[in-house]
Design an enzyme around this catalytic site. Sequence first.
Site, mmCIF file in Angstrom:
data_model
loop_
_atom_site.group_PDB
_atom_site.id
_atom_site.type_symbol
_atom_site.label_atom_id
_atom_site.label_comp_id
_atom_site.label_asym_id
_atom_site.label_seq_id
_atom_site.Cartn_x
_atom_site.Cartn_y
_atom_site.Cartn_z
ATOM 1 N N ASP A 388 -3.141 38.708 24.535
ATOM 2 C CA ASP A 388 -2.772 37.389 25.045
ATOM 3 C C ASP A 388 -3.825 36.386 24.580
ATOM 4 O OD1 ASP A 388 -2.349 35.122 26.597
ATOM 5 O OD2 ASP A 388 -1.695 36.269 28.352
ATOM 6 N N HIS A 389 -3.403 35.497 23.709
ATOM 7 C CA HIS A 389 -4.365 34.581 23.079
ATOM 8 C C HIS A 389 -4.922 33.557 24.067
ATOM 9 C CE1 HIS A 389 -6.586 33.064 19.876
ATOM 10 N NE2 HIS A 389 -5.653 32.685 19.039
ATOM 11 N N ARG A 390 -4.323 33.473 25.266
ATOM 12 C CA ARG A 390 -4.856 32.521 26.249
ATOM 13 C C ARG A 390 -6.192 32.988 26.799
ATOM 14 N NH1 ARG A 390 0.160 32.323 30.201
ATOM 15 N NH2 ARG A 390 -0.078 34.538 29.802
#
Length: 418
Positions: A388-390
């Site tokens: 998850d790039h967040r």
Amino acid sequence: MANLKITVPDMGDFKDVEVIEVLVKEGQTINKNDSIITLESDKSSVEVPSTHSGKIVKISVSVGDKINKSDLILTLESGEEKEEIKKEKPKESKVAAPVLTKEITTKTLISQVSQSGKGSASPKVRKFARELGADVSLVSGTQRSGRVSEDDIKNYIRSQVTVSQGKVEKKETLKYVEEYPHKEFGEISIKEIPRVKRLSGPHLVRSWTEIPHVTQHEEIDITEMEQFRSSLYDYYTGEKIKVTPLAFIAKALVSALKEFPNFNASIDMVSNKITYKRYFHIGFAVDTPHGLMVPKIRNVDQMSIKEIGENLKKTSNLCRELKIDKKEFFGGSMTISSLGGIGGTYFTPIINPPEVAILGVGKNFDRLTKIKGKVITRKILPISLSYDHRIIDGAEGAKFCVYLGKCLGKDFAFKLAV
Ligand code: CAO
């Protein structure tokens, strides 16, 4: 009635802008501010609204045309003419067009787009909706003038299928628009979608649409690990111990999770909080005749390689026999999806929320490598890490893969077993 010419508005610095969609047809009656064409520049796509109401007599542009200020878009037969001309006198009978400047390009046009409420969306959003099988015309837009955004599409899909505590409540079926029924092309049969797939489907859609996935592919040299694995014998009986490579990978994953706690976390974007888990419960994707299931094996950090292998066998059998407790599908650190026993190399595993990463494992293969002038065979394990790039940055994702490589590599693999 008189013919009015609708031309391309002033687009500031933009030149030779491509027409990517013609939204109207000849003979169609349109209202003032209805979108007539979509233009795409390097940065954005914008819809050009009509400046008048009337019936379209002729369309003078096609998809792919490069157009500039004042080029003719279409000719309209309009009853407005008298009024407009009267108002504009003593000016020339030229149609006033909205001005597009670089800063206000999208906003200005969007604010003038049709007030119809549902279905007004940019081509990008329409494409997004098409990919998810949502009909934009059914979606209420929350943007100015009722324009539909990607978030509106996501919310719409969510509103169609509510998942609560494992129970799927279907409000309205999402329909894929078929131009022709399948049976027109040959013999077909129709079956019910299995229950497990019905339950997991919305969860997958949610993950895919809400989580910005990045997938990093990596090759890990597991030659020594494989030699070590095939050399395992029971100390007491002297019998060969058969352990799947997956048990080693799970152990290596636990090491990596200890080193990179962001991977053993969950995020809540509403409260802006990150939960770091101090336990190591690894999820395993299990292929069953009923569909994919992802049970957790608890406290993998406290298990030997052999115990992990045994637990994996036991748990996957419980899934296949539908005897697994529902609770075992929750409360995980990170998931491994292994296709190693089947085949294939790289793929894009979908994150299993509320987890933030998933490790995909392919089948290992032989590679001829030249080392110190000699060509030798090495065993390579293909992995695909989605995160998850967040919460996880690309650099951290790459470091995680490198670390996993070390854990399974020549100096470290045996340590996993002790
Ligand atoms: N490379 C090469 N061989 C591998 C391997 C790999 N990465 N991983 C496992 N193997 C070998 C094992 O050593 C074993 O070989 P032997 O029979 O010679 O001992 C054989 O493959 C059996 O593998 P397996 O897949 O049956 O067992 P496993 O313990 O490795 O995996 C489980 C267990 C539950 C993960 C697996 O059975 C399964 O269901 N996999 C599918 C997961 C899946 O569907 N993922 C996709 C999810 S996204 O849709």
